[in-house]
Motif scaffolding. Structure first.
Motif, short mmCIF file in Angstrom:
data_model
loop_
_atom_site.label_atom_id
_atom_site.label_comp_id
_atom_site.label_asym_id
_atom_site.label_seq_id
_atom_site.Cartn_x
_atom_site.Cartn_y
_atom_site.Cartn_z
N LEU A 356 -14.33 -44.49 -15.59
CA LEU A 356 -14.75 -44.25 -14.16
C LEU A 356 -13.97 -44.69 -13.21
O LEU A 356 -13.86 -44.18 -12.05
N GLN A 357 -12.91 -45.54 -13.81
CA GLN A 357 -11.89 -45.91 -12.60
C GLN A 357 -10.59 -44.92 -12.39
O GLN A 357 -9.85 -45.06 -11.50
N LEU A 358 -10.76 -43.70 -13.40
CA LEU A 358 -9.80 -42.71 -13.12
C LEU A 358 -9.95 -42.00 -11.97
O LEU A 358 -11.08 -41.71 -11.48
N ASN A 359 -8.85 -41.68 -11.26
CA ASN A 359 -8.99 -40.69 -10.29
C ASN A 359 -9.05 -39.19 -10.39
O ASN A 359 -8.75 -38.96 -11.72
N VAL A 360 -9.59 -38.54 -9.57
CA VAL A 360 -9.57 -37.01 -9.78
C VAL A 360 -8.35 -36.36 -10.44
O VAL A 360 -8.29 -35.73 -11.52
N ALA A 361 -7.20 -36.55 -9.84
CA ALA A 361 -6.14 -36.18 -10.20
C ALA A 361 -5.60 -36.31 -11.70
O ALA A 361 -5.20 -35.59 -12.42
N GLU A 362 -5.85 -38.06 -11.82
CA GLU A 362 -5.65 -38.26 -13.28
C GLU A 362 -6.51 -37.50 -14.47
O GLU A 362 -5.90 -37.17 -15.36
N VAL A 363 -7.72 -37.51 -14.23
CA VAL A 363 -8.55 -36.66 -14.92
C VAL A 363 -8.12 -35.30 -15.17
O VAL A 363 -8.11 -35.05 -16.46
N VAL A 364 -7.86 -34.62 -14.12
CA VAL A 364 -7.43 -33.22 -14.29
C VAL A 364 -6.09 -33.11 -14.84
O VAL A 364 -5.90 -32.26 -15.89
N GLN A 365 -5.10 -33.93 -14.61
CA GLN A 365 -3.80 -33.90 -15.44
C GLN A 365 -4.01 -34.41 -16.98
O GLN A 365 -3.26 -33.56 -17.78
N SER A 366 -5.26 -34.82 -17.30
CA SER A 366 -5.34 -35.10 -18.66
C SER A 366 -5.60 -33.87 -19.35
O SER A 366 -5.32 -34.11 -20.70
N GLY A 367 -5.87 -32.98 -18.82
CA GLY A 367 -6.39 -31.44 -19.64
C GLY A 367 -4.97 -30.92 -19.99
O GLY A 367 -5.19 -30.17 -20.99
N ALA A 368 -3.85 -31.41 -19.58
CA ALA A 368 -2.57 -30.78 -20.04
C ALA A 368 -2.25 -31.34 -21.47
O ALA A 368 -1.66 -30.36 -22.11
N ARG A 369 -2.88 -32.36 -22.07
CA ARG A 369 -2.68 -32.49 -23.37
C ARG A 369 -3.97 -32.93 -23.96
O ARG A 369 -4.02 -33.47 -25.14
N ALA A 370 -5.25 -32.43 -23.36
CA ALA A 370 -6.53 -32.40 -24.00
C ALA A 370 -6.98 -34.02 -24.36
O ALA A 370 -7.33 -34.02 -25.33
N SER A 371 -6.36 -34.90 -23.68
CA SER A 371 -6.61 -36.06 -23.87
C SER A 371 -7.69 -36.73 -23.12
O SER A 371 -8.14 -36.30 -21.90
N ILE A 372 -8.39 -38.05 -23.56
CA ILE A 372 -9.24 -38.73 -22.50
C ILE A 372 -8.41 -39.83 -21.77
O ILE A 372 -7.89 -40.81 -22.51
N LEU A 374 -5.03 -41.00 -19.23
CA LEU A 374 -3.64 -40.83 -19.29
C LEU A 374 -3.07 -41.94 -19.94
O LEU A 374 -3.03 -43.09 -19.56
N ALA A 375 -2.38 -41.57 -20.95
CA ALA A 375 -1.41 -42.58 -21.73
C ALA A 375 -0.06 -42.42 -21.45
O ALA A 375 0.96 -42.84 -22.24
N TRP A 376 0.09 -41.72 -20.70
CA TRP A 376 1.71 -41.17 -20.10
C TRP A 376 1.60 -40.68 -18.63
O TRP A 376 0.77 -40.76 -18.20
N ARG A 377 3.00 -40.79 -18.17
CA ARG A 377 3.25 -40.24 -16.87
C ARG A 377 3.21 -38.89 -17.02
O ARG A 377 4.09 -38.23 -17.45
N ALA A 378 2.40 -38.07 -16.23
CA ALA A 378 2.23 -36.49 -16.13
C ALA A 378 3.56 -36.17 -15.69
O ALA A 378 4.41 -36.63 -14.69
N SER A 379 4.13 -35.02 -16.44
CA SER A 379 5.41 -34.46 -15.91
C SER A 379 5.18 -33.75 -14.61
O SER A 379 4.24 -33.59 -14.27
N ALA A 380 6.43 -33.13 -13.96
CA ALA A 380 6.30 -32.59 -12.64
C ALA A 380 5.48 -31.36 -12.89
O ALA A 380 4.98 -30.73 -12.16
N ARG A 381 5.80 -30.34 -14.01
CA ARG A 381 5.01 -29.46 -14.57
C ARG A 381 3.71 -29.60 -14.73
O ARG A 381 2.73 -28.61 -14.18
#
Length: 491
Positions: A356-372, A374-381
């Motif tokens: 629940l502490q994740l923000n919306v941007a982080e949750v959406v970015q996690s979809g790029a790698r189908a993860s629950i 973020l265990a990484w810094r999202a790339s610019a792409r």
């Protein structure tokens, strides 16, 4: 019972000029509302209007903004109190968050013990269920005609079955006030009728309730009053007969379906698939083939196996010996994640799995790698793709908010954006429109129809005919884990 004795068992709540902020943001403003014994309120408003936060405010789970003029009072045993401490145990709050909590923490005890926690007014039961508790559990389960579920493990139940069990849990606590947030979410037609029948019977009691709802069909005749919220402010409060509710139930447009996209390669196939969960067989001999460009509607009663089928296609559940699963591009030596990256998944368990502490941007970015998470810094792409998905699904303006600050409907929009990040050629959608207001449902349906028109394949599990996309080409009906119809969409 004398009127004096009845008065000692009743609870009244009054809010006067109350404001509420969450995360430094105004959520509710200048709330004036009084809930009296015998009143049965319907609570309406768009997603994000503040309905859930208003219920939590009444329940004492959140505190008003200290403005010096606002008051929240509870009348118990004829005495007004300015803090909710005495009333907390007398209020039963049931919403999606309660149901998600069992999934998040893996609370998988028997249904009998789950309902017994209501009797003891606790989250977890550390002692055995004594005779008095068993009687209370039996009464609560019998009220909803789900006694047969008593020995089942909670997390083996369907989403709708879990909802009925949690209603029974609330009843076992003998509350003086019921707060029901999106009560009908995830219920099939039979279960909705059962819950409506129970609500109708409450008209014989002086115990008040508040029901937040989005569907006209969910309005019980027993309701006496309505309150409508718009952007955190009350725009109507009074008798339900005079409530301006027509705007909330606008019918979906009657567009003509466009011709479906040409079907292409096989994306997934189940052959003679048996699936067992927790020692019980859930799916029996499933044969199902899904091609690019097809749009399937998956339907059937609660417990028929819809969620299990979707999660089997996704790869969360295995198929027993003798059956096979084919997924496009997955061969020996190729990781299942390769397939999942091409799948847009929207399901209730994802809403509870994300911290629940994740923000919306982080949750959406996690979809790029189908993860629950973020265990990484999202790339610019990945950030660019996430930004485009947030704009498409209307959550860009709340990108910095945490999941804890969102309404249930806003969280569901976030899951759609997360699913869209990888531009999937297959969408698996499990009750995707649960908890959404009519305009949001219509907007998301249009987005899915655009993707289907471009050739994406969709499988949508739903209990509501008005949630079928105009582009739906096929339907699959399940009954007790078996296919009873598979083929072109029936009119």
């Amino acid at each position: 019972m004398s009127s004096e004795a009845r008065g000692t068992r009743q609870l009244e709540v009054q809010l006067t000029h109350v404001d509420l902020d969450r995360g430094g943001r105004a959520v509710l403003r200048d709330i004036d509302w009084r809930i009296r014994p015998g009143e049965r309120w319907l609570l309406f408003g768009a997603n994000g209007a503040g309905k859930t936060q208003l219920l939590k405010l009444v329940a004492g789970a959140v505190w008003p903004k200290p403005t010096g003029r606002g008051q929240r009072r509870y009348r118990l045993a004829g005495q007004w109190q300015h803090t909710p401490q005495e009333a907390l145990g007398e209020i039963a709050y049931l919403g999606p968050e309660r149901q998600d909590k069992y999934q998040r923490y893996g609370w998988n005890t028997t249904v009998e013990r789950v309902v017994a926690t209501g009797h003891f007014r606790t989250d977890l039961l550390l002692d055995r269920v004594d005779a008095a508790a068993r009687r209370a559990v039996r009464r609560a389960l019998a009220t909803l005609d789900i006694t047969r579920l008593a020995p089942r493990r909670f997390l083996t139940l369907s989403y709708g079955e879990r909802r009925l069990v949690l209603i029974a849990r609330a009843l076992a606590s003998r509350p003086r006030l019921l707060l029901l947030d999106e009560l009908f979410t995830g219920l099939d037609t039979a279960y909705r009728e059962r819950v409506r029948a129970w609500l109708e019977k409450t008209s014989r009691s002086s115990r008040p309730w508040i029901l937040a709802a989005h569907r006209e069909a969910d309005i019980p005749r027993a309701a006496t009053h309505a309150l409508v919220l718009d952007r955190g402010r009350i725009v109507y409060r009074g008798a339900i007969a005079r409530a301006p509710l027509a705007a909330w139930f606008a019918r979906r447009r009657l567009d003509r379906p466009r011709p479906p996209a040409r079907t292409g390669r096989v994306l997934a196939r189940l052959s003679r698939a048996d699936v067992h969960l927790d020692g019980s067989q859930v799916l029996h001999g499933i044969d199902f083939e899904l091609r690019a460009g097809e749009c399937w509607v998956l339907h059937g009663a609660n417990g028929s196996g819809k969620t299990t089928l979707l999660r089997t296609l996704y790869g969360d559940h295995g198929v027993a010996s003798g059956g096979t699963v084919y997924r496009d591009g997955i061969e020996p030596g190729v990781a299942l994640e390769t397939f999942r990256l091409r799948v847009g998944l929207v399901a209730p368990h994802l809403q509870s799995d994300h911290p629940l502490q994740l923000n919306v941007a982080e949750v959406v970015q996690s979809g790029a790698r189908a993860s629950i998470g973020l265990a990484w810094r999202a790339s610019a792409r990945e950030r660019t793709a996430a930004d485009a998905a947030m704009r498409e699904f209307g959550v860009r303006r709340i990108a910095a908010r945490t999941l804890a600050e969102l309404s249930y409907g806003q969280s569901r929009r976030v899951l759609f954006a997360r699913a869209a990040v990888g531009r999937p050629d297959l969408w698996l959608l499990d009750e995707p429109f649960s908890g959404l207001d009519p305009p949001t449902r219509a907007a998301l349906l249009r987005a899915l129809e655009r993707r289907a028109a471009r050739g994406a394949a969709l499988v949508i599990a739903t209990h509501h005919r008005d949630e079928w996309p105009l582009m739906a080409t096929h339907e699959l009906e399940l009954r007790r884990g078996r296919i009873v119809y598979r083929g072109r969409r029936r009119e």
